[in-house]
Design a protein around this motif. Sequence first.
Motif: not given
Length: 621
Positions: A167-182, A192-202
Amino acid sequence: MELKHIDLADLSVSSANMRIRGRAPDLTNILPSVRVRGVLVPLIVRAVGEAGGPDTGSPRYEIVAGKRRFYAAMAIAEESGEAEPLPCAVIAAGDDAAALEASLIENVARLDPDEVTRWESFTRLVREGRDPQAIALTFGLTELQVKRTLALGNLLPRIRNLYRRGEIDAATVRHLTLASKTRQRDWLALLDDESVYCPTGSQLKAWLFGGASIPVAVALFDLDTYAGEIVSDLFGEERYFADTASFWTAQTAAIKARAEGFREAGWSEVVVLGAGEYFHSWEYEKRSRAKGGKVIIDVGHGGDVTIHEGVVTLKEARRQCQPDVTDKPKRPELTTKLTNYIDLHRHAAVRARVASEPDIAIRLMLAHAIVGSGLWNVRVEPQRAASDAIAESVETCASETMFDERRRSVLTTLGFDAETSNVTGGYDGENGISGLFFALLALSNEAVMEALAVVMAETLDAGTALIETVGRHLAIDMADLFAVDQAMLDLIKDRETLDALVAETAGQVAADANAKATGKVKRQIVADSFAGSNGRARVERFVPRWMTFPPSAYTARGGVETVSRAAAIEPLFQAISEAEMPADGAAEQSSVASVPAADEALEQSQDAPEPAADTPLAEAA
Protein backbone atom coordinates in the motif's frame (compact mmCIF):
# COMPACT_ATOMS: atom_id res chain seq x y z
CA MET A 1 23.29 -33.75 9.33
CA GLU A 2 21.67 -37.16 9.76
CA LEU A 3 19.57 -38.30 6.75
CA LYS A 4 16.52 -40.46 7.48
CA HIS A 5 12.89 -41.08 6.41
CA ILE A 6 10.28 -39.85 8.90
CA ASP A 7 6.54 -40.52 9.00
CA LEU A 8 4.18 -37.65 8.25
CA ALA A 9 2.56 -38.10 11.64
CA ASP A 10 5.86 -37.28 13.34
CA LEU A 11 6.34 -33.97 11.53
CA SER A 12 5.04 -30.45 12.08
CA VAL A 13 6.08 -27.00 10.86
CA SER A 14 8.62 -25.25 13.10
CA SER A 15 8.18 -21.71 14.35
CA ALA A 16 11.66 -21.09 12.92
CA ASN A 17 10.32 -21.54 9.40
CA MET A 18 10.21 -18.04 7.93
CA ARG A 19 6.98 -18.78 6.00
CA ILE A 20 4.94 -20.13 8.91
CA ARG A 21 2.80 -16.98 9.00
CA GLY A 22 0.23 -16.04 6.39
CA ARG A 23 -2.03 -18.02 4.11
CA ALA A 24 -1.58 -21.69 3.18
CA PRO A 25 1.28 -22.28 0.74
CA ASP A 26 0.62 -22.41 -2.99
CA LEU A 27 1.24 -26.02 -4.13
CA THR A 28 0.28 -25.58 -7.78
CA ASN A 29 3.75 -25.93 -9.25
CA ILE A 30 5.02 -28.82 -7.09
CA LEU A 31 1.94 -31.02 -6.53
CA PRO A 32 2.06 -32.75 -9.98
CA SER A 33 5.75 -33.63 -9.50
CA VAL A 34 5.20 -34.99 -6.00
CA ARG A 35 2.27 -37.12 -7.26
CA VAL A 36 4.50 -38.75 -9.90
CA ARG A 37 7.89 -38.98 -8.19
CA GLY A 38 7.23 -38.33 -4.53
CA VAL A 39 9.35 -35.97 -2.41
CA LEU A 40 12.94 -36.16 -3.71
CA VAL A 41 14.63 -33.23 -1.93
CA PRO A 42 15.00 -33.87 1.82
CA LEU A 43 13.19 -31.63 4.28
CA ILE A 44 15.34 -29.95 6.94
CA VAL A 45 14.02 -30.90 10.41
CA ARG A 46 15.12 -31.00 14.02
CA ALA A 47 14.07 -33.14 16.97
CA VAL A 48 11.68 -31.60 19.50
CA GLY A 49 10.56 -34.53 21.70
CA GLU A 50 11.40 -38.08 22.71
CA ALA A 51 9.20 -41.09 21.96
CA GLY A 52 7.55 -42.39 25.07
CA GLY A 53 8.05 -39.16 26.99
CA PRO A 54 5.36 -37.14 28.78
CA ASP A 55 4.60 -35.32 25.53
CA THR A 56 4.10 -38.43 23.42
CA GLY A 57 1.11 -36.73 21.79
CA SER A 58 3.45 -34.15 20.23
CA PRO A 59 5.35 -34.73 16.98
CA ARG A 60 8.96 -35.82 17.35
CA TYR A 61 10.31 -33.52 14.59
CA GLU A 62 9.56 -30.03 13.37
CA ILE A 63 10.15 -28.79 9.82
CA VAL A 64 12.67 -25.96 9.53
CA ALA A 65 12.68 -25.85 5.71
CA GLY A 66 10.45 -27.73 3.25
CA LYS A 67 6.99 -26.63 4.36
CA ARG A 68 5.52 -26.80 0.84
CA ARG A 69 6.84 -30.33 0.23
CA PHE A 70 5.30 -31.38 3.56
CA TYR A 71 1.86 -29.97 2.67
CA ALA A 72 2.06 -31.51 -0.81
CA ALA A 73 2.77 -34.93 0.72
CA MET A 74 -0.16 -34.48 3.12
CA ALA A 75 -2.49 -33.55 0.23
CA ILE A 76 -1.48 -36.67 -1.70
CA ALA A 77 -1.88 -38.81 1.43
CA GLU A 78 -5.47 -37.56 1.74
CA GLU A 79 -6.11 -38.34 -1.95
CA SER A 80 -4.66 -41.85 -1.89
CA GLY A 81 -5.19 -42.86 1.71
CA GLU A 82 -1.51 -43.86 1.94
CA ALA A 83 1.24 -41.81 3.60
CA GLU A 84 4.83 -42.42 2.56
CA PRO A 85 7.63 -41.42 4.96
CA LEU A 86 9.48 -38.30 3.81
CA PRO A 87 13.27 -37.96 3.35
CA CYS A 88 14.62 -35.58 6.01
CA ALA A 89 17.94 -34.06 7.03
CA VAL A 90 18.00 -33.78 10.81
CA ILE A 91 19.96 -30.84 12.27
CA ALA A 92 20.98 -30.39 15.91
CA ALA A 93 18.15 -29.69 18.32
CA GLY A 94 17.97 -26.36 20.14
CA ASP A 95 20.03 -24.25 17.70
CA ASP A 96 17.38 -21.70 16.76
CA ALA A 97 19.79 -19.54 14.79
CA ALA A 98 20.96 -22.45 12.62
CA ALA A 99 17.35 -23.52 12.06
CA LEU A 100 16.28 -20.03 11.04
CA GLU A 101 19.27 -19.71 8.72
CA ALA A 102 18.39 -23.01 7.06
CA SER A 103 14.83 -21.80 6.47
CA LEU A 104 15.99 -18.46 5.14
CA ILE A 105 18.59 -19.94 2.80
CA GLU A 106 16.12 -22.32 1.21
CA ASN A 107 13.35 -19.76 0.85
CA VAL A 108 15.55 -16.92 -0.37
CA ALA A 109 17.05 -19.23 -3.00
CA ARG A 110 13.57 -20.25 -4.19
CA LEU A 111 11.74 -16.93 -3.98
CA ASP A 112 12.78 -13.68 -2.31
CA PRO A 113 10.36 -13.05 0.55
CA ASP A 114 8.88 -9.62 0.99
CA GLU A 115 11.25 -7.24 2.72
CA VAL A 116 9.27 -7.06 5.94
CA THR A 117 9.31 -10.86 6.28
CA ARG A 118 13.03 -10.82 5.70
CA TRP A 119 13.36 -8.09 8.37
CA GLU A 120 11.47 -10.25 10.88
CA SER A 121 13.77 -13.20 10.18
CA PHE A 122 16.97 -11.14 10.29
CA THR A 123 15.82 -9.55 13.55
CA ARG A 124 15.34 -13.01 15.08
CA LEU A 125 18.84 -13.95 13.93
CA VAL A 126 20.25 -10.84 15.63
CA ARG A 127 18.48 -11.85 18.84
CA GLU A 128 20.10 -15.29 18.50
CA GLY A 129 23.54 -13.69 18.41
CA ARG A 130 24.23 -13.18 14.72
CA ASP A 131 25.66 -9.77 13.72
CA PRO A 132 24.95 -8.07 10.34
CA GLN A 133 28.30 -9.17 8.94
CA ALA A 134 27.62 -12.84 9.73
CA ILE A 135 24.13 -12.61 8.26
CA ALA A 136 25.54 -11.03 5.10
CA LEU A 137 28.11 -13.80 4.65
CA THR A 138 25.51 -16.52 5.20
CA PHE A 139 23.06 -15.26 2.58
CA GLY A 140 25.43 -13.82 0.00
CA LEU A 141 24.40 -10.23 0.70
CA THR A 142 26.43 -7.14 1.53
CA GLU A 143 26.41 -5.91 5.09
CA LEU A 144 24.80 -2.70 3.83
CA GLN A 145 21.90 -4.71 2.36
CA VAL A 146 21.39 -6.43 5.71
CA LYS A 147 21.50 -3.11 7.56
CA ARG A 148 18.97 -1.63 5.13
CA THR A 149 16.62 -4.49 5.88
CA LEU A 150 17.17 -4.17 9.64
CA ALA A 151 16.45 -0.44 9.29
CA LEU A 152 12.78 -1.33 8.90
CA GLY A 153 12.85 -1.84 12.66
CA ASN A 154 12.91 1.96 13.00
CA LEU A 155 9.42 2.13 11.52
CA LEU A 156 6.13 1.87 13.36
CA PRO A 157 4.54 -1.61 12.97
CA ARG A 158 1.63 -0.18 11.00
CA ILE A 159 3.97 1.37 8.42
CA ARG A 160 5.76 -1.97 8.03
CA ASN A 161 2.43 -3.70 7.45
CA LEU A 162 1.40 -1.11 4.86
CA TYR A 163 4.67 -1.76 3.07
CA ARG A 164 4.22 -5.55 3.28
CA ARG A 165 0.76 -5.26 1.69
CA GLY A 166 2.10 -3.00 -1.08
CA GLU A 167 0.00 0.00 0.00
CA ILE A 168 3.07 2.26 0.16
CA ASP A 169 6.14 2.08 -2.08
CA ALA A 170 9.81 1.58 -1.31
CA ALA A 171 10.69 5.25 -1.83
CA THR A 172 8.15 6.30 0.80
CA VAL A 173 9.43 3.72 3.28
CA ARG A 174 13.01 4.77 2.63
CA HIS A 175 12.28 8.38 3.54
CA LEU A 176 10.19 7.39 6.56
CA THR A 177 13.27 5.71 8.08
CA LEU A 178 14.62 9.26 8.46
CA ALA A 179 11.67 10.31 10.60
CA SER A 180 11.20 10.07 14.34
CA LYS A 181 8.32 7.99 15.72
CA THR A 182 6.37 11.19 16.37
CA ARG A 183 6.87 12.34 12.81
CA GLN A 184 5.82 8.91 11.55
CA ARG A 185 2.58 9.19 13.53
CA ASP A 186 1.99 12.64 12.01
CA TRP A 187 2.38 11.12 8.56
CA LEU A 188 -0.03 8.28 9.35
CA ALA A 189 -2.57 10.87 10.47
CA LEU A 190 -2.28 12.55 7.07
CA LEU A 191 -2.67 9.16 5.39
CA ASP A 192 -5.89 8.48 7.29
CA ASP A 193 -7.37 11.89 6.57
CA GLU A 194 -8.87 11.79 3.08
CA SER A 195 -9.49 15.54 3.11
CA VAL A 196 -5.78 16.47 3.18
CA TYR A 197 -2.80 15.73 1.00
CA CYS A 198 -0.42 13.03 2.25
CA PRO A 199 3.13 13.35 0.81
CA THR A 200 4.79 10.21 -0.57
CA GLY A 201 7.98 9.41 -2.46
CA SER A 202 10.23 12.39 -3.12
CA GLN A 203 7.56 14.83 -1.84
CA LEU A 204 7.78 13.08 1.54
CA LYS A 205 11.45 14.03 1.86
CA ALA A 206 10.57 17.69 1.37
CA TRP A 207 7.80 17.37 3.98
CA LEU A 208 10.19 15.83 6.50
CA PHE A 209 12.81 18.54 6.02
CA GLY A 210 10.45 21.49 6.01
CA GLY A 211 10.49 22.05 2.26
CA ALA A 212 14.11 21.25 1.35
CA SER A 213 16.54 18.39 1.85
CA ILE A 214 20.19 19.41 1.71
CA PRO A 215 22.82 16.68 1.30
CA VAL A 216 26.07 17.04 3.21
CA ALA A 217 28.06 16.90 -0.04
CA VAL A 218 27.23 20.54 -0.85
CA ALA A 219 28.77 21.96 2.33
CA LEU A 220 31.70 24.36 1.89
CA PHE A 221 32.50 24.20 5.59
CA ASP A 222 34.25 21.46 7.56
CA LEU A 223 31.64 18.96 8.77
CA ASP A 224 33.76 18.16 11.83
CA THR A 225 33.14 21.69 13.10
CA TYR A 226 29.40 21.69 12.35
CA ALA A 227 27.33 21.75 15.54
CA GLY A 228 23.97 20.99 13.91
CA GLU A 229 22.33 17.61 13.48
CA ILE A 230 23.01 15.39 10.45
CA VAL A 231 20.66 12.49 9.68
CA SER A 232 21.41 9.43 7.57
CA ASP A 233 19.10 7.61 5.19
CA LEU A 234 19.07 4.17 6.79
CA PHE A 235 18.17 2.50 3.51
CA GLY A 236 21.21 3.89 1.74
CA GLU A 237 24.23 6.03 2.32
CA GLU A 238 22.80 9.53 1.84
CA ARG A 239 23.23 12.07 4.64
CA TYR A 240 21.28 15.28 5.07
CA PHE A 241 21.25 18.34 7.29
CA ALA A 242 18.32 18.00 9.68
CA ASP A 243 18.08 21.74 10.34
CA THR A 244 18.26 23.84 7.17
CA ALA A 245 18.57 27.06 9.17
CA SER A 246 21.73 25.83 10.91
CA PHE A 247 23.12 24.66 7.58
CA TRP A 248 22.56 28.03 5.89
CA THR A 249 24.17 29.85 8.80
CA ALA A 250 27.34 27.77 8.40
CA GLN A 251 27.21 27.77 4.59
CA THR A 252 26.74 31.55 4.39
CA ALA A 253 29.73 32.11 6.67
CA ALA A 254 31.81 29.77 4.49
CA ILE A 255 30.72 31.60 1.31
CA LYS A 256 31.68 34.96 2.84
CA ALA A 257 35.07 33.58 3.84
CA ARG A 258 35.62 32.20 0.33
CA ALA A 259 34.63 35.54 -1.24
CA GLU A 260 37.00 37.42 1.07
CA GLY A 261 39.78 35.05 0.06
CA PHE A 262 39.26 35.96 -3.61
CA ARG A 263 39.34 39.68 -2.76
CA GLU A 264 42.60 39.24 -0.86
CA ALA A 265 44.00 37.39 -3.89
CA GLY A 266 43.52 40.56 -5.96
CA TRP A 267 40.19 40.06 -7.73
CA SER A 268 38.61 43.47 -8.24
CA GLU A 269 35.04 42.26 -7.83
CA VAL A 270 33.46 39.22 -6.22
CA VAL A 271 29.72 38.80 -6.71
CA VAL A 272 27.58 36.38 -4.71
CA LEU A 273 24.34 35.64 -6.52
CA GLY A 274 21.36 35.51 -4.22
CA ALA A 275 18.33 33.22 -4.25
CA GLY A 276 16.47 33.43 -7.54
CA GLU A 277 19.52 34.70 -9.43
CA TYR A 278 21.18 32.31 -11.84
CA PHE A 279 24.50 32.23 -13.67
CA HIS A 280 23.92 31.65 -17.40
CA SER A 281 27.22 30.82 -19.07
CA TRP A 282 26.09 32.15 -22.44
CA GLU A 283 25.77 35.64 -20.94
CA TYR A 284 29.46 35.79 -19.93
CA GLU A 285 32.92 35.64 -21.46
CA LYS A 286 36.23 34.71 -19.88
CA ARG A 287 38.52 37.55 -18.85
CA SER A 288 41.67 37.45 -16.77
CA ARG A 289 41.97 39.21 -13.45
CA ALA A 290 44.15 41.91 -15.05
CA LYS A 291 41.51 42.52 -17.72
CA GLY A 292 38.72 43.17 -15.26
CA GLY A 293 37.54 39.61 -14.83
CA LYS A 294 35.41 39.08 -11.75
CA VAL A 295 34.49 36.13 -9.58
CA ILE A 296 30.84 35.10 -9.45
CA ILE A 297 29.67 32.73 -6.72
CA ASP A 298 26.45 31.01 -7.75
CA VAL A 299 24.44 29.64 -4.80
CA GLY A 300 21.62 27.21 -5.55
CA HIS A 301 18.42 26.68 -3.58
CA GLY A 302 19.68 23.23 -2.58
CA GLY A 303 22.80 24.66 -0.94
CA ASP A 304 25.16 23.82 -3.80
CA VAL A 305 27.80 26.43 -4.65
CA THR A 306 29.54 26.94 -8.01
CA ILE A 307 32.41 29.42 -8.35
CA HIS A 308 33.11 31.06 -11.71
CA GLU A 309 36.55 32.73 -11.82
CA GLY A 310 37.51 35.34 -14.40
CA VAL A 311 34.28 36.27 -16.18
CA VAL A 312 32.61 39.44 -17.42
CA THR A 313 29.20 39.99 -18.96
CA LEU A 314 28.93 40.06 -22.73
CA LYS A 315 28.10 43.75 -22.56
CA GLU A 316 31.27 44.46 -20.58
CA ALA A 317 33.32 42.31 -22.95
CA ARG A 318 32.01 44.14 -26.02
CA ARG A 319 32.71 47.47 -24.39
CA GLN A 320 36.32 46.42 -23.75
CA CYS A 321 36.79 45.33 -27.39
CA GLN A 322 35.06 48.38 -28.87
CA PRO A 323 37.54 50.60 -30.77
CA ASP A 324 37.81 54.20 -29.70
CA VAL A 325 35.97 55.90 -32.58
CA THR A 326 35.11 59.53 -32.09
CA ASP A 327 33.43 60.12 -35.44
CA LYS A 328 30.76 57.54 -36.13
CA PRO A 329 29.30 57.41 -39.65
CA LYS A 330 25.91 59.04 -39.94
CA ARG A 331 24.70 56.34 -42.29
CA PRO A 332 26.44 52.89 -42.17
CA GLU A 333 27.57 51.42 -45.46
CA LEU A 334 26.01 48.01 -44.67
CA THR A 335 22.60 47.17 -43.33
CA THR A 336 22.24 44.73 -40.44
CA LYS A 337 20.97 41.96 -42.72
CA LEU A 338 23.80 42.44 -45.23
CA THR A 339 26.29 42.29 -42.38
CA ASN A 340 24.73 39.02 -41.26
CA TYR A 341 24.94 37.68 -44.83
CA ILE A 342 28.64 38.53 -45.07
CA ASP A 343 29.44 37.09 -41.62
CA LEU A 344 27.78 33.74 -42.31
CA HIS A 345 29.43 33.26 -45.71
CA ARG A 346 32.86 34.12 -44.34
CA HIS A 347 32.23 31.76 -41.43
CA ALA A 348 31.27 28.96 -43.86
CA ALA A 349 34.45 29.48 -45.88
CA VAL A 350 36.73 29.43 -42.84
CA ARG A 351 34.91 26.44 -41.30
CA ALA A 352 35.33 24.40 -44.48
CA ARG A 353 39.06 25.09 -44.54
CA VAL A 354 39.63 24.46 -40.82
CA ALA A 355 38.00 21.05 -41.16
CA SER A 356 40.83 19.99 -43.49
CA GLU A 357 43.66 21.58 -41.46
CA PRO A 358 44.10 19.56 -38.24
CA ASP A 359 47.24 21.42 -37.12
CA ILE A 360 45.31 24.71 -37.27
CA ALA A 361 42.23 23.14 -35.67
CA ILE A 362 44.22 21.90 -32.68
CA ARG A 363 45.63 25.36 -32.06
CA LEU A 364 42.15 26.88 -32.36
CA MET A 365 40.78 24.29 -29.98
CA LEU A 366 43.50 24.99 -27.43
CA ALA A 367 42.92 28.76 -27.74
CA HIS A 368 39.19 28.28 -27.15
CA ALA A 369 39.83 26.01 -24.17
CA ILE A 370 42.16 28.56 -22.58
CA VAL A 371 40.34 31.82 -23.34
CA GLY A 372 36.76 30.65 -23.89
CA SER A 373 34.16 32.20 -26.17
CA GLY A 374 30.43 32.65 -26.47
CA LEU A 375 30.18 28.98 -27.53
CA TRP A 376 32.76 27.46 -25.18
CA ASN A 377 32.55 27.08 -21.42
CA VAL A 378 35.59 25.28 -20.02
CA ARG A 379 36.08 25.23 -16.25
CA VAL A 380 39.04 24.20 -14.12
CA GLU A 381 38.37 21.28 -11.76
CA PRO A 382 38.03 23.03 -8.35
CA GLN A 383 39.30 20.04 -6.34
CA ARG A 384 37.00 20.88 -3.47
CA ALA A 385 38.24 19.39 -0.23
CA ALA A 386 35.91 18.47 2.62
CA SER A 387 38.43 19.73 5.20
CA ASP A 388 41.61 21.79 5.46
CA ALA A 389 43.60 18.63 6.22
CA ILE A 390 42.52 17.04 2.92
CA ALA A 391 43.29 20.23 1.00
CA GLU A 392 46.79 20.42 2.50
CA SER A 393 47.41 16.73 1.80
CA VAL A 394 46.53 17.11 -1.91
CA GLU A 395 48.43 20.40 -2.33
CA THR A 396 51.66 18.90 -0.97
CA CYS A 397 51.50 15.43 -2.56
CA ALA A 398 54.01 14.26 -5.20
CA SER A 399 51.37 14.17 -7.94
CA GLU A 400 50.42 17.81 -7.46
CA THR A 401 54.08 18.85 -7.35
CA MET A 402 54.76 17.06 -10.63
CA PHE A 403 51.69 18.59 -12.28
CA ASP A 404 52.59 22.08 -11.02
CA GLU A 405 56.04 21.79 -12.62
CA ARG A 406 54.48 20.95 -15.99
CA ARG A 407 51.94 23.73 -15.63
CA ARG A 408 54.62 26.33 -14.88
CA SER A 409 56.63 25.13 -17.86
CA VAL A 410 53.64 25.62 -20.14
CA LEU A 411 52.91 29.06 -18.65
CA THR A 412 56.46 30.07 -19.50
CA THR A 413 56.23 28.65 -23.03
CA LEU A 414 52.98 30.52 -23.71
CA GLY A 415 54.35 33.74 -22.23
CA PHE A 416 51.66 33.93 -19.53
CA ASP A 417 52.07 35.72 -16.21
CA ALA A 418 54.15 33.45 -13.97
CA GLU A 419 51.75 34.11 -11.08
CA THR A 420 48.77 32.76 -13.04
CA SER A 421 47.28 29.83 -11.14
CA ASN A 422 46.01 27.94 -14.22
CA VAL A 423 46.74 27.79 -17.93
CA THR A 424 43.00 27.57 -18.56
CA GLY A 425 41.66 31.12 -18.38
CA GLY A 426 45.15 32.51 -17.85
CA TYR A 427 45.71 34.37 -21.14
CA ASP A 428 46.03 38.11 -20.64
CA GLY A 429 46.94 39.37 -24.11
CA GLU A 430 45.59 42.49 -25.75
CA ASN A 431 43.91 40.71 -28.67
CA GLY A 432 41.99 38.00 -26.85
CA ILE A 433 41.56 34.62 -28.51
CA SER A 434 42.96 35.88 -31.81
CA GLY A 435 46.16 36.97 -30.11
CA LEU A 436 46.53 33.59 -28.40
CA PHE A 437 45.89 31.74 -31.66
CA PHE A 438 48.60 33.80 -33.36
CA ALA A 439 51.01 32.95 -30.53
CA LEU A 440 50.20 29.25 -30.82
CA LEU A 441 50.99 29.31 -34.55
CA ALA A 442 54.58 30.18 -33.67
CA LEU A 443 54.94 27.15 -31.39
CA SER A 444 56.03 23.66 -32.37
CA ASN A 445 53.52 20.85 -32.41
CA GLU A 446 55.27 19.36 -29.40
CA ALA A 447 54.84 22.56 -27.38
CA VAL A 448 51.19 22.83 -28.43
CA MET A 449 50.52 19.22 -27.37
CA GLU A 450 52.22 19.84 -24.00
CA ALA A 451 49.97 22.84 -23.41
CA LEU A 452 46.92 20.88 -24.53
CA ALA A 453 47.79 18.07 -22.11
CA VAL A 454 48.03 20.51 -19.17
CA VAL A 455 44.72 22.19 -20.08
CA MET A 456 43.06 18.77 -20.31
CA ALA A 457 44.53 17.80 -16.94
CA GLU A 458 43.31 21.06 -15.36
CA THR A 459 39.77 20.45 -16.62
CA LEU A 460 39.57 16.71 -15.86
CA ASP A 461 36.50 16.04 -13.72
CA ALA A 462 37.36 14.52 -10.31
CA GLY A 463 35.42 11.67 -8.77
CA THR A 464 34.18 10.20 -12.06
CA ALA A 465 34.47 6.92 -13.95
CA LEU A 466 36.73 8.69 -16.45
CA ILE A 467 39.46 8.88 -13.80
CA GLU A 468 39.26 5.09 -13.40
CA THR A 469 39.30 4.61 -17.17
CA VAL A 470 42.32 6.81 -17.91
CA GLY A 471 44.26 5.71 -14.82
CA ARG A 472 43.88 2.05 -15.70
CA HIS A 473 44.63 2.63 -19.40
CA LEU A 474 47.85 4.42 -18.49
CA ALA A 475 48.69 1.67 -15.95
CA ILE A 476 49.40 4.28 -13.27
CA ASP A 477 51.36 2.93 -10.32
CA MET A 478 50.13 5.00 -7.37
CA ALA A 479 53.22 4.04 -5.35
CA ASP A 480 55.20 6.40 -7.62
CA LEU A 481 52.90 9.33 -6.88
CA PHE A 482 51.23 8.76 -3.51
CA ALA A 483 52.23 8.15 0.08
CA VAL A 484 49.86 7.55 3.00
CA ASP A 485 49.80 10.54 5.34
CA GLN A 486 48.21 11.35 8.67
CA ALA A 487 45.27 13.07 6.99
CA MET A 488 44.20 9.77 5.42
CA LEU A 489 44.75 7.77 8.60
CA ASP A 490 42.62 10.21 10.59
CA LEU A 491 39.77 9.75 8.11
CA ILE A 492 39.62 5.94 8.48
CA LYS A 493 36.88 5.18 11.02
CA ASP A 494 35.87 1.63 10.08
CA ARG A 495 37.22 -1.01 12.49
CA GLU A 496 37.38 -3.81 9.92
CA THR A 497 39.31 -1.64 7.48
CA LEU A 498 41.76 -0.55 10.18
CA ASP A 499 42.33 -4.19 11.16
CA ALA A 500 43.12 -5.04 7.53
CA LEU A 501 45.54 -2.09 7.22
CA VAL A 502 47.34 -3.12 10.41
CA ALA A 503 47.69 -6.66 9.05
CA GLU A 504 49.02 -5.42 5.70
CA THR A 505 51.55 -3.01 7.19
CA ALA A 506 52.57 -4.47 10.57
CA GLY A 507 51.66 -8.13 10.00
CA GLN A 508 48.85 -10.45 11.05
CA VAL A 509 50.41 -11.12 14.47
CA ALA A 510 50.24 -7.40 15.31
CA ALA A 511 46.70 -7.22 13.96
CA ASP A 512 45.54 -10.15 16.12
CA ALA A 513 47.29 -8.78 19.19
CA ASN A 514 45.60 -5.40 18.79
CA ALA A 515 42.19 -6.63 17.60
CA LYS A 516 40.44 -5.01 20.57
CA ALA A 517 42.58 -1.87 20.65
CA THR A 518 41.14 1.56 19.92
CA GLY A 519 41.19 3.08 16.47
CA LYS A 520 43.77 5.61 17.64
CA VAL A 521 46.17 2.82 18.64
CA LYS A 522 45.68 1.03 15.32
CA ARG A 523 46.25 4.19 13.32
CA GLN A 524 49.48 4.78 15.26
CA ILE A 525 50.65 1.24 14.45
CA VAL A 526 50.11 1.88 10.76
CA ALA A 527 51.87 5.26 10.97
CA ASP A 528 54.83 3.66 12.80
CA SER A 529 55.08 1.04 10.04
CA PHE A 530 55.41 3.74 7.38
CA ALA A 531 57.94 5.68 9.44
CA GLY A 532 59.87 2.61 10.64
CA SER A 533 59.59 3.87 14.20
CA ASN A 534 58.84 2.28 17.60
CA GLY A 535 60.56 -0.93 16.58
CA ARG A 536 58.46 -1.60 13.47
CA ALA A 537 59.92 -2.48 10.10
CA ARG A 538 59.62 0.33 7.58
CA VAL A 539 57.01 -0.28 4.87
CA GLU A 540 57.90 1.15 1.46
CA ARG A 541 55.66 1.98 -1.52
CA PHE A 542 52.44 0.99 0.24
CA VAL A 543 49.16 1.93 -1.47
CA PRO A 544 45.70 1.20 0.06
CA ARG A 545 43.51 -1.02 -2.09
CA TRP A 546 41.00 1.75 -2.90
CA MET A 547 43.80 3.89 -4.40
CA THR A 548 45.23 1.41 -6.92
CA PHE A 549 44.29 1.12 -10.60
CA PRO A 550 42.08 -0.90 -10.72
CA PRO A 551 40.93 -0.50 -7.08
CA SER A 552 39.51 -3.05 -4.66
CA ALA A 553 37.91 -2.98 -1.19
CA TYR A 554 38.87 -4.29 2.22
CA THR A 555 35.35 -5.51 3.08
CA ALA A 556 32.41 -7.04 1.23
CA ARG A 557 30.03 -4.35 2.44
CA GLY A 558 30.35 -2.01 -0.53
CA GLY A 559 30.34 1.77 -0.34
CA VAL A 560 33.76 2.24 -2.01
CA GLU A 561 33.10 4.69 -4.84
CA THR A 562 36.33 3.98 -6.74
CA VAL A 563 35.45 0.27 -6.83
CA SER A 564 31.89 0.99 -8.02
CA ARG A 565 33.13 3.25 -10.81
CA ALA A 566 35.78 0.75 -11.87
CA ALA A 567 33.14 -1.99 -12.03
CA ALA A 568 30.98 0.19 -14.27
CA ILE A 569 33.71 0.55 -16.91
CA GLU A 570 35.10 -2.99 -16.58
CA PRO A 571 33.16 -4.19 -19.68
CA LEU A 572 35.15 -1.70 -21.77
CA PHE A 573 38.45 -3.31 -20.81
CA GLN A 574 37.02 -6.80 -21.19
CA ALA A 575 35.94 -5.96 -24.73
CA ILE A 576 39.44 -4.69 -25.55
CA SER A 577 40.97 -7.82 -24.06
CA GLU A 578 38.64 -10.07 -26.04
CA ALA A 579 39.55 -8.22 -29.24
CA GLU A 580 43.21 -9.04 -28.46
CA MET A 581 44.42 -5.51 -28.97
CA PRO A 582 48.25 -5.22 -28.77
CA ALA A 583 49.29 -4.25 -25.24
CA ASP A 584 53.05 -3.66 -25.72
CA GLY A 585 53.80 -0.09 -24.79
CA ALA A 586 50.11 0.85 -24.60
CA ALA A 587 50.41 1.84 -20.97
CA GLU A 588 53.25 4.22 -21.75
CA GLN A 589 51.42 6.13 -24.48
CA SER A 590 49.44 9.24 -23.76
CA SER A 591 45.68 9.23 -24.20
CA VAL A 592 46.10 11.35 -27.36
CA ALA A 593 48.90 9.25 -28.82
CA SER A 594 46.94 6.03 -28.24
CA VAL A 595 44.08 7.18 -30.44
CA PRO A 596 44.87 6.33 -34.09
CA ALA A 597 42.71 9.16 -35.40
CA ALA A 598 44.78 11.72 -33.49
CA ASP A 599 48.02 10.21 -34.81
CA GLU A 600 46.78 10.46 -38.37
CA ALA A 601 45.48 13.98 -37.83
CA LEU A 602 48.87 15.24 -36.62
CA GLU A 603 51.12 13.14 -38.88
CA GLN A 604 51.26 15.71 -41.64
CA SER A 605 51.73 18.69 -39.32
CA GLN A 606 54.47 16.96 -37.29
CA ASP A 607 56.49 16.26 -40.42
CA ALA A 608 56.11 19.83 -41.68
CA PRO A 609 58.78 22.49 -40.90
CA GLU A 610 58.16 24.58 -37.79
CA PRO A 611 56.86 28.12 -38.44
CA ALA A 612 59.27 30.75 -37.18
CA ALA A 613 58.22 33.25 -34.57
CA ASP A 614 58.44 36.10 -37.06
CA THR A 615 56.53 34.30 -39.84
CA PRO A 616 53.53 36.34 -40.99
CA LEU A 617 50.16 34.98 -39.94
CA ALA A 618 49.06 34.13 -43.50
CA GLU A 619 52.28 32.22 -44.23
CA ALA A 620 52.20 30.37 -40.91
CA ALA A 621 48.61 29.35 -41.49
